[in-house]
Design a protein around this motif. Structure first.
Motif, PDB file in Angstrom:
ATOM      1  N   ASP A  76     -67.481 -21.160 -87.908  1.00 16.39           N
ATOM      2  CA  ASP A  76     -66.753 -19.929 -87.602  1.00 16.39           C
ATOM      3  C   ASP A  76     -65.959 -19.514 -88.856  1.00 16.39           C
ATOM      4  N   LEU A 126     -64.590 -24.527 -89.965  1.00 22.30           N
ATOM      5  CA  LEU A 126     -63.892 -23.245 -90.005  1.00 22.30           C
ATOM      6  C   LEU A 126     -63.681 -22.782 -91.449  1.00 22.30           C
ATOM      7  N   SER A 144     -61.942 -20.873 -93.855  1.00 20.82           N
ATOM      8  CA  SER A 144     -60.609 -20.268 -93.783  1.00 20.82           C
ATOM      9  C   SER A 144     -60.159 -19.829 -95.162  1.00 20.82           C
ATOM     10  N   TYR A 170     -55.588 -20.602 -84.413  1.00 18.92           N
ATOM     11  CA  TYR A 170     -57.009 -20.764 -84.065  1.00 18.92           C
ATOM     12  C   TYR A 170     -57.214 -22.045 -83.248  1.00 18.92           C
ATOM     13  N   VAL A 205     -61.453 -29.223 -85.301  1.00 18.10           N
ATOM     14  CA  VAL A 205     -61.685 -28.150 -86.276  1.00 18.10           C
ATOM     15  C   VAL A 205     -61.639 -28.766 -87.666  1.00 18.10           C
TER      16      VAL A 205
END
Ligand code: PNS
Length: 163
Positions: free
Chosen positions: A69, A35, A37, A78, A6
């Motif tokens: 994502d 990701l 975030s 996650y 990730v």
């Protein structure tokens, strides 16, 4: 076994520095999840999560093993949920180190099943950050050396609009 990593960040907006780290991570792992975030310590982002996702999609579409994502929660949760074995971060200067070290230790405490892996930035991206890009664009400077060309106009338009 598929080795999943990730690559988290605010990506507000994605820069050539981020893209370099994502590309290099994609060569080390079978799958890289970029990701988007939330950094609770930063003020409201300039681009919505959906806009950031579209920008990252357009600059990574040539990399087969990258998916994107969005997370509004804890990174460690996650990482555990998707079964990733690594969190990949870029390290620019010594000034990044303390903060990144703290996050790596906190994430390890929250979920021991993944390692934080730091990739050192290239020399030309040492000084580069999303906030530097935003500052330069805001005052009408040239950001073409700092962000991927395909998203250059989108970024300029948005940041000019904000003035
Ligand atoms: O690009 P940034 O702002 O340096 O990225 C920081 C980010 C978003 C990766 C970090 O704030 C994060 O992991 N946020 C998710 C929430 C979380 O898990 N916070 C605790 C980390 S110790």
């Amino acid at each position: 076994m598929r080795r999943v990593a990730v690559c988290p960040g605010s990506f507000d907006p994605v820069t050539l520095g981020h893209l370099d780290i994502i590309r290099r991570a994609s060569k080390l792992f079978d799958k890289v999840i970029v990701l988007i975030s939330r950094n609770a310590g930063k003020s409201a982002p300039s681009f919505s999560a959906a806009e950031r996702m579209l920008m990252i999609q357009s600059v990574t579409k040539d990399i087969d093993n990258v998916v994107i994502d969005i997370l509004d929660g804890l990174l460690a949760d996650y990482v555990e949920r998707v079964g990733a074995i690594a969190i990949v971060k870029g390290l620019r200067a010594v000034s990044d180190f303390e903060y990144e070290f703290q996050m790596a230790l906190a994430n390890k405490k929250l979920y021991a099943g993944a390692e934080t892996v730091f990739l050192t930035t290239t020399a030309e991206n040492m000084y580069l950050s999303s906030s530097v890009v935003k500052q330069i664009a805001y005052f009408g400077g040239d950001i073409s050396h700092f962000v991927p060309e395909v998203i250059l106009e989108d970024i300029k338009q948005r940041l000019v609009k904000e003035r």
